[in-house]
Write a protein that holds these residues in place. Structure first.
Motif, PDB file in Angstrom:
ATOM      1  N   VAL A  82      41.570  69.864  31.276  1.00  0.00           N
ATOM      2  CA  VAL A  82      40.617  70.832  29.673  1.00  0.00           C
ATOM      3  C   VAL A  82      40.160  71.590  30.801  1.00  0.00           C
ATOM      4  CG1 VAL A  82      39.276  70.292  28.443  1.00  0.00           C
ATOM      5  CG2 VAL A  82      41.809  68.621  29.020  1.00  0.00           C
ATOM      6  N   THR A  83      38.974  72.174  30.056  1.00  0.00           N
ATOM      7  CA  THR A  83      38.321  73.460  30.665  1.00  0.00           C
ATOM      8  C   THR A  83      37.322  73.293  29.603  1.00  0.00           C
ATOM      9  OG1 THR A  83      39.638  74.560  32.027  1.00  0.00           O
ATOM     10  CG2 THR A  83      37.207  75.785  31.709  1.00  0.00           C
ATOM     11  N   ILE A  84      35.841  72.807  29.670  1.00  0.00           N
ATOM     12  CA  ILE A  84      34.817  73.510  28.840  1.00  0.00           C
ATOM     13  C   ILE A  84      33.818  74.417  29.531  1.00  0.00           C
ATOM     14  CG2 ILE A  84      33.370  72.367  27.531  1.00  0.00           C
ATOM     15  CD1 ILE A  84      34.038  68.618  28.412  1.00  0.00           C
ATOM     16  N   ASP A  85      34.037  75.473  28.494  1.00  0.00           N
ATOM     17  CA  ASP A  85      32.163  76.354  28.706  1.00  0.00           C
ATOM     18  C   ASP A  85      32.116  76.111  27.846  1.00  0.00           C
ATOM     19  OD1 ASP A  85      34.612  77.691  31.126  1.00  0.00           O
ATOM     20  OD2 ASP A  85      35.565  78.952  28.559  1.00  0.00           O
ATOM     21  N   VAL A  99      36.241  74.796  24.557  1.00  0.00           N
ATOM     22  CA  VAL A  99      37.380  73.780  24.766  1.00  0.00           C
ATOM     23  C   VAL A  99      38.652  74.269  24.953  1.00  0.00           C
ATOM     24  CG1 VAL A  99      38.676  71.831  25.109  1.00  0.00           C
ATOM     25  CG2 VAL A  99      35.840  71.844  23.905  1.00  0.00           C
ATOM     26  N   SER A 100      39.312  73.722  25.964  1.00  0.00           N
ATOM     27  CA  SER A 100      40.964  74.879  26.681  1.00  0.00           C
ATOM     28  C   SER A 100      41.657  74.005  27.477  1.00  0.00           C
ATOM     29  CB  SER A 100      40.840  76.435  26.957  1.00  0.00           C
ATOM     30  OG  SER A 100      39.979  76.715  27.804  1.00  0.00           O
ATOM     31  N   PRO A 101      42.664  73.380  26.718  1.00  0.00           N
ATOM     32  CA  PRO A 101      43.423  73.736  25.610  1.00  0.00           C
ATOM     33  C   PRO A 101      42.255  72.644  24.883  1.00  0.00           C
ATOM     34  CG  PRO A 101      44.646  72.440  26.349  1.00  0.00           C
ATOM     35  CD  PRO A 101      43.758  72.761  27.736  1.00  0.00           C
ATOM     36  N   GLY A 102      41.665  73.584  23.052  1.00  0.00           N
ATOM     37  CA  GLY A 102      40.841  72.086  22.244  1.00  0.00           C
ATOM     38  C   GLY A 102      41.599  72.933  20.811  1.00  0.00           C
ATOM     39  N   SER A 103      42.344  71.485  20.256  1.00  0.00           N
ATOM     40  CA  SER A 103      42.793  71.882  18.258  1.00  0.00           C
ATOM     41  C   SER A 103      42.156  71.506  17.838  1.00  0.00           C
ATOM     42  CB  SER A 103      43.764  71.240  18.543  1.00  0.00           C
ATOM     43  OG  SER A 103      43.522  70.243  17.891  1.00  0.00           O
ATOM     44  N   LEU A 122      36.023  71.242  16.338  1.00  0.00           N
ATOM     45  CA  LEU A 122      36.408  72.670  16.966  1.00  0.00           C
ATOM     46  C   LEU A 122      36.821  73.675  16.180  1.00  0.00           C
ATOM     47  CD1 LEU A 122      38.030  71.422  20.547  1.00  0.00           C
ATOM     48  CD2 LEU A 122      35.806  71.920  19.921  1.00  0.00           C
ATOM     49  N   ASP A 123      36.599  75.065  16.404  1.00  0.00           N
ATOM     50  CA  ASP A 123      37.638  76.037  14.823  1.00  0.00           C
ATOM     51  C   ASP A 123      39.149  76.030  15.717  1.00  0.00           C
ATOM     52  OD1 ASP A 123      37.971  78.128  17.110  1.00  0.00           O
ATOM     53  OD2 ASP A 123      35.745  78.328  16.188  1.00  0.00           O
ATOM     54  N   GLU A 124      40.061  76.601  15.363  1.00  0.00           N
ATOM     55  CA  GLU A 124      41.241  77.501  15.832  1.00  0.00           C
ATOM     56  C   GLU A 124      41.513  77.270  16.772  1.00  0.00           C
ATOM     57  OE1 GLU A 124      40.322  80.304  12.778  1.00  0.00           O
ATOM     58  OE2 GLU A 124      39.534  78.483  13.012  1.00  0.00           O
ATOM     59  N   LEU A 139      28.386  66.568  26.948  1.00  0.00           N
ATOM     60  CA  LEU A 139      29.533  66.373  26.222  1.00  0.00           C
ATOM     61  C   LEU A 139      30.333  66.173  26.193  1.00  0.00           C
ATOM     62  CD1 LEU A 139      29.198  70.063  26.047  1.00  0.00           C
ATOM     63  CD2 LEU A 139      27.781  68.711  23.669  1.00  0.00           C
ATOM     64  N   ARG A 140      31.063  65.002  24.617  1.00  0.00           N
ATOM     65  CA  ARG A 140      32.738  64.241  24.530  1.00  0.00           C
ATOM     66  C   ARG A 140      33.349  65.017  24.557  1.00  0.00           C
ATOM     67  NH1 ARG A 140      31.074  58.608  22.958  1.00  0.00           N
ATOM     68  NH2 ARG A 140      33.109  58.224  23.111  1.00  0.00           N
ATOM     69  N   ILE A 141      34.766  65.313  24.395  1.00  0.00           N
ATOM     70  CA  ILE A 141      35.204  65.698  23.771  1.00  0.00           C
ATOM     71  C   ILE A 141      36.174  64.347  23.358  1.00  0.00           C
ATOM     72  CG2 ILE A 141      37.568  67.442  22.944  1.00  0.00           C
ATOM     73  CD1 ILE A 141      34.929  69.073  24.140  1.00  0.00           C
TER      74      ILE A 141
END
Lengths: 152, 203
Positions: A82-85, A99-103, A122-124, A139-141
């Protein structure tokens, strides 16, 4: 007390006295050390710790004295999967991230070191926008990834 | 690498530093605390040299270690962590000086360094006369020379290159300036008072 070094202190005598006087008169404050320890407070987090992969402030850190500091800091964290920019704006506390991948099922929480937090979804496209004014945050996903504490 | 005679080698070897970084990345809190304990003296000595109030110094200290934690995975040579923490502490201190709108010069030779407060009560904290006298004499030096002597007592020791990068003093000047400072301490009224006192006692 043996006072003989007072009469003809050698360099070594002075070095020792300097070390003693700096250490005794300027001790590291305990509360500051406690804060430093807290940088690694992982509590019972289940998320995987992401590592810093890019930081715009690092590239110009050594010439920061001569350049006007940018208002925006770009950061990138990764766990491998997972990558967070992040784009952190200093003047208004806005954090824009992807966030990728993110949903849309993923929740992102910006946590301040003093306990406050702001939550967003997160948005689409895996993007989010949060406003938080604290200087030290992470930051926590939720359930997936957590960043180290970031000094905004 | 120049080291002062007083420095003892109680600091971890390169291999242990690497292990501590690895364990801290693995969320081992004890390893992180040990890293903080090893590096806190260097960070504080750098930060203490800047013209900042105590509360700001503590904030700068904390943010220096937050920076370290956030960058831990990018540390390639753990043995260089003392120099890294010195540079980071310096940059964080400058950022805070800037935020406090103190004048931050363009020139490395004129950092916003602070002088030891003249109203501190050293005698209560120092348990030998030479240290008390030396502290009084150091107070008479310029902020830059105070900072240089302070960083020369850092443990783990900083190299002359690292001190040069932190204070903006040319590497080749550090040795000569240190010698001049020691000479000034030796000839200071604070140390002379003891010498004269001794002479009077025996005459």
């Amino acid at each position: 007390m043996n006072t003989s070094p007072l009469h003809h202190p050698s360099d070594a005598d002075l070095d020792e006295a300097l070390a003693r006087s700096f250490d005794a008169a300027e001790p590291v404050p305990d509360d500051a050390v406690a804060l430093a320890y807290a940088a690694a407070t992982f509590d019972d987090l289940i998320e995987e710790l992401a590592a810093l992969a890019f930081d715009s402030s690092a590239s110009d850190a050594l010439v920061a004295m001569r350049t006007h500091q940018s208002d925006t800091r770009m950061l990138s964290f990764s766990t491998g999967d997972v990558t967070i920019d992040l784009e952190i704006r200093h003047h208004d506390g806005v954090i824009v991230g992807e966030v990728s991948p993110g949903s849309v099922d993923d929740e992102v929480v910006a946590e301040a070191i003093d306990g406050g937090s702001v939550t967003a979804r997160l948005d689409e496209h895996g993007r989010f926008r949060i406003v938080i004014h604290d200087r030290v945050l992470r930051l926590r996903i939720v359930g997936k990834v957590v960043t180290p504490w970031i000094t905004a | 690498m120049h080291r002062l005679p007083h420095v003892t080698s109680t600091w971890p070897a390169a291999g242990e530093m690497a292990t501590l970084v690895e364990r801290a990345l693995d969320r081992d809190q004890a390893a992180w605390r040990r890293l903080v304990d090893i590096l806190k003296g260097v960070a504080w000595k750098v930060i203490y040299s800047f013209d900042l109030p105590e509360e700001d110094r503590k904030d700068v200290f904390a943010s220096t270690f937050f920076r370290l934690h956030e960058r831990l995975a990018t540390i390639r040579e753990p043995v260089k962590l003392p120099g890294w923490i010195a540079t980071t502490a310096r940059n964080e201190a400058l950022t805070t000086c800037r935020a406090r709108q103190r004048v931050v010069p363009m020139d490395d030779h004129d950092l916003p360094l602070g002088s030891i407060a003249s109203d501190e009560l050293d005698e209560a904290m120092l348990d030998d006369e030479l240290s008390v006298a030396v502290r009084g004499a150091v107070r008479e030096l310029s902020p830059q020379h105070q900072a240089l002597l302070r960083l020369l007592t850092a443990e783990p020791p900083l190299s002359y290159d690292e001190i040069s990068a932190t204070l903006g003093i040319p590497r080749g000047s550090i040795g000569p300036i240190r010698q001049r400072c020691l000479e000034r301490l030796r000839n200071s009224p604070q140390l002379a008072a003891f010498r004269d006192g001794g002479n009077r006692a025996t005459s």
